[in-house]
Design an enzyme around this catalytic site. Structure first.
Site, PDB file in Angstrom:
ATOM      1  N   GLU A  45     -17.580  18.942   3.374  1.00 40.16           N
ATOM      2  CA  GLU A  45     -16.845  19.156   2.196  1.00 40.16           C
ATOM      3  C   GLU A  45     -17.864  18.653   1.403  1.00 40.16           C
ATOM      4  O   GLU A  45     -17.499  19.677   0.357  1.00 40.16           O
ATOM      5  CB  GLU A  45     -16.011  18.817   2.092  1.00 40.16           C
ATOM      6  N   GLY A  83       0.602  -1.670   0.007  1.00 41.44           N
ATOM      7  CA  GLY A  83      -0.077   0.165  -0.055  1.00 41.44           C
ATOM      8  C   GLY A  83       1.133   1.462   0.107  1.00 41.44           C
ATOM      9  O   GLY A  83       1.266   2.099   0.466  1.00 41.44           O
ATOM     10  N   VAL A 137      -2.465  -7.072  -4.102  1.00 41.33           N
ATOM     11  CA  VAL A 137      -2.217  -8.532  -3.703  1.00 41.33           C
ATOM     12  C   VAL A 137      -3.352  -8.856  -3.056  1.00 41.33           C
ATOM     13  O   VAL A 137      -4.845  -8.486  -2.920  1.00 41.33           O
ATOM     14  CB  VAL A 137      -1.400  -7.635  -2.210  1.00 41.33           C
ATOM     15  N   GLY A 155       0.302   5.872   5.355  1.00 40.31           N
ATOM     16  CA  GLY A 155       0.659   4.906   6.182  1.00 40.31           C
ATOM     17  C   GLY A 155       1.442   3.886   5.475  1.00 40.31           C
ATOM     18  O   GLY A 155       3.037   4.046   6.031  1.00 40.31           O
TER      19      GLY A 155
END
Lengths: 394, 394
Positions: free
Chosen positions: B160, B9, B74, B13
Site C-alpha cells: 500500500e 487501549g 499505563v 480491540g
C-alpha cells in the site's frame, strides 16, 4: 547565479506580488521557510477545533506559474551587496527584492507572556493551543475541577478566539466532559471598548454577543504580568487561569539588515521602496507606512509593489501606493458578526453570512474551500467542533 | 477507589470491548495515552498526503456511552495487587482488566533501522513521513537531483505504501517539481512473493500492478542493515535511498508485568484470559493465540472478551474464542486492489471498490466518513494528493 526578482515570504503580500508577476509573464523566485501559504484569518478556528489545519494551508509551488520556489529561511539581507543571506551560510544575489515577511507576536513588554501564555500566529501555534485546550479538559475531567480561560486583547483576534472558545466549551462540555463542574472564559481588553477599530455601536454589539455566549469581558483591564497560574492586572486584580491566550500585539518581522522603526516595521517611500535602495520593496505587515496589519493591505501592497517594479523595468515612473479600504469584518460566533463597509455598518446574521462568504471566497484552492464549507456546515448543524485530536505524547 | 472493569487501549480491540459493555449497560473505565481512536488501515494515506490526519482519528470520549475515559499512560500492571501503575506514580486498582495495547514497530534485529528508517504506526509517524517526503522533494528540486525511495516489506503495508508513494510522485512531480530529473521507488521483500498471506495469483497481480505504477520490486531481498544513504542486502547489494520506510515487523506491546512470548505477545487461554489470572483478558495484536495482527481479529476478540467477562459476572462459563475469518483485502493504487473472500479471489477495480466501501463503512463518525470520501473523490478525479503541508521549522 544572480536571481532577477526575488520575493521573500509567501503570505498575502508575497503571493499577491507573485500573482501580479505571473500575469505579466515575468519570472521570479519566491522564498519561504514553509512550503505553504497560510490563511491566517481562520487560524483561530484551527485552535478551537472547528477546522483541520490543512484546510487553511495551501502549498505554494502549484500557485506560482512563472516563478520558481525555494524552501529556505532567510537570515538577513546585505543591501549593499544586493544579496540574501540564507540559513546554512549560502548567499543569494538579487537584482530586485520584494520583502513580505509579515509580523510576529509580541509580548508588548509584559512580563511572563513568553513563558505562560500562548500566541496564535502559525499553524503550530494553533495546534499547540488546541492540544493544551484538550489536555486541560482531560485533567479537569479526571480531577472534577472547574476551568478558567483568559484571552488577552479585545481586537478582532481576541473577540474571535474567545467567542470560538466559548462555543467550543458549550458544544463539547455537556457531551464529552460532564465531570467538569464549570468553565469560565474571560476576555481582557486594556481600552474602554472591544474592537476599537470599529464604530462604538458595533463594539457594544460585540460585547453583548460575547456575553450571550458566556464570555466575561473586562474592559480597562491592563495586564501587568502573566504568571504560572493566571494574569495580574495593573490595578492588582488577579485572574486565575488554566490557559492564557495572548491575542494582542504583533510587531513587524523584518529581515535583519533592513532599517526598522520601534514596531519592527520598515520605513518606505510612498512607492513601497526603501528610500536608499529603490530596488527593494517592502509590503504588508512589515511595511512601515502606518496602515493596519490586515490581509487587504498586504494583498494590495504586494500587487502594487510588483506593478511598480514592472513599471521601472519598462522605464516608467512608479506610482505612490493608495489603499482602497473596502471595510472590515469581525466574527463573534455562530450567526454573530459585525461589518463596516464604508458608511454602512451592520451586525448579526447578515454580517456573519457576509463574513463567511468573503472568507470562503478568499481561501485558496477548490479543495480547501470545500473542506471549510463542509466543516462549517457540520459544526453549524451538529453544533460540534469536528477536530478534537490530541497530538503527540500526552 | 477501585474500578470495576478497566480497559487499557482505545484501538480496535479496546473499543470493541467498550461497545459490548455499552450494549449490556455495564459501566467501565477506558484508559488510553491518546484521546482518540486511530483508524490505522488508512494511515499510509496520511503519510502520502491523500488524507488529512483528523479524518482517520476520532475522539474516544463521545464513543463511550456507559464508560468513563481517562487520558493516561499505563506503565505496568501489578497482577497480584490487581492494580495498574500509571505514569506519574499513581496506582489504579481494578477488579477486571481487558488489555488491548496493540503492537509497535520492530526492527527485527536489523542494524540501523531505528536511526535511518521511518516507521508507520502512529499519526505522528505518518506526519513525519509526509514531512520528510516533502522535504527531500524540496531539496532535490533546488539541487536538481534525482531521488530514490526504498520501502522494506512486501506485506499489505509495504504494498500500500509503495503504491501510494508512486502515485503521489506521479501526480505531484510534473506539476510541482519539474526540476527533479527522476525518482525511483523500490520495494524490497525478503520472501519469494509479495503479499505472502494471499494466494499466489493475487501476489502476481500485485507485482504487475505495482510495476505498472513504476515501483521496482525486488523479491528475495533480505535486508542486512540500513545505513545513512541506503539499504544493504544480505547478498551485498546496496540500494541508495533518500528515504527508507520500514513496513515490516511489529511486535506485541504488552504492559510491563504481563508474561510475554518472544514476539511480545501475551499467552492466553482459549477464553482470552491469563491462565493464572482469569480476571485479566488480553485481546488484539497483543494476544498470543497466534492469529494475524489485523483489525478484524482485534474487533472480534475485544467483543468476545467483554462477553466472556459478562458471562462470568452472571456465573456462566466463558466460551472459547473462535475467529470468523471473513477474508482479506489489500490495495495497490487507484482502481487496483486484491480481495480474498473465502473461496472467492479477485483483483482490479471490483476489489478496489470493495476495499473503499469496507473502509469507509468501518470508519467511525459521519464527519470522518464524509471527509475521507470527499478527499478520495478529489484525489481520484483531480489526481492530486490534497494534503501537502510541510510542518514545523524546515
Amino acid at each position: 547565479m544572480e536571481e532577477g526578482i526575488v520575493i521573500v515570504g509567501g503570505g498575502f503580500g508575497g503571493l499577491a506580488a507573485a500573482k501580479a508577476l505571473d500575469r505579466a509573464g515575468v519570472p521570479y523566485l519566491l522564498l519561504d521557510a514553509r512550503n505553504h501559504h497560510l490563511f491566517q484569518p481562520l487560524l483561530y478556528q484551527v485552535a478551537t477545533g472547528f477546522l483541520e489545519a490543512p484546510a487553511i494551508a495551501y502549498p505554494l509551488r502549484p500557485l506560482l506559474r512563472k516563478g520558481r520556489f525555494l524552501l529556505a529561511r532567510v537570515e538577513g539581507v546585505d543591501l549593499k551587496g544586493r544579496r540574501l543571506l540564507l540559513e546554512g551560510g549560502e548567499a543569494l544575489p538579487y537584482r530586485h527584492l520584494i520583502v513580505a515577511t509579515g509580523s510576529r507576536p509580541h509580548d508588548l513588554g509584559v512580563l511572563g507572556v513568553g513563558e505562560h501564555a500562548l500566541f496564535l500566529k502559525t499553524l503550530e501555534d494553533a495546534l499547540k493551543i488546541r492540544n493544551r485546550l484538550l489536555k486541560v479538559l482531560e485533567e479537569a475531567a479526571w480531577g472534577q475541577k472547574s476551568l478558567r480561560f483568559v484571552v488577552v486583547g479585545g481586537g478582532p483576534t481576541g473577540v474571535e478566539l474567545s467567542g470560538a472558545l466559548a462555543e467550543f466549551l458549550r458544544y463539547v462540555l455537556p457531551r464529552d466532559f460532564p465531570e467538569i463542574p464549570g468553565t469560565e472564559v474571560h476576555l481582557l481588553e486594556a481600552g474602554p471598548r472591544l474592537l476599537p477599530a470599529f464604530r462604538p455601536g458595533l463594539s457594544a454589539y460585540a460585547l453583548k454577543a460575547l456575553s450571550g455566549l458566556g464570555v466575561r469581558v473586562a474592559l480597562q483591564a491592563q495586564v501587568d504580568r502573566v504568571e504560572k497560574g493566571g494574569v495580574v492586572l495593573k490595578d492588582g486584580t488577579f485572574f486565575p487561569a488554566d490557559l492564557v491566550l495572548w491575542a494582542v500585539g504583533v510587531r513587524g518581522n523584518p529581515l535583519p539588515g533592513l532599517p526598522q522603526d520601534p514596531r519592527g516595521r520598515v520605513p518606505t517611500d510612498p512607492y513601497l521602496r526603501l528610500p536608499d535602495h529603490p530596488e527593494v520593496y517592502v509590503v504588508g505587515d512589515v511595511n512601515g507606512l502606518g496602515l493596519p496589519g490586515v490581509a487587504p493591505v498586504a494583498l494590495q501592497q504586494g500587487a502594487w509593489a510588483a506593478h511598480n517594479l514592472l513599471r521601472t523595468l519598462k522605464g516608467e515612473a512608479p506610482l505612490p501606493f493608495r489603499y482602497r479600504d473596502r471595510g472590515q469584518l469581525a466574527v463573534i460566533g455562530r450567526n454573530k458578526a459585525v461589518a463596516e463597509l464604508g458608511r454602512l455598518a451592520f451586525a448579526g446574521f447578515p454580517a456573519w453570512l457576509l463574513w463567511a462568504l468573503v472568507h470562503v471566497r478568499e481561501l485558496i484552492g477548490f479543495r480547501n474551500r470545500l473542506l471549510v464549507l463542509l466543516s462549517w456546515a457540520l459544526a453549524y448543524f451538529f453544533r460540534e467542533p469536528g477536530v478534537r485530536v490530541l497530538w503527540g505524547r500526552p
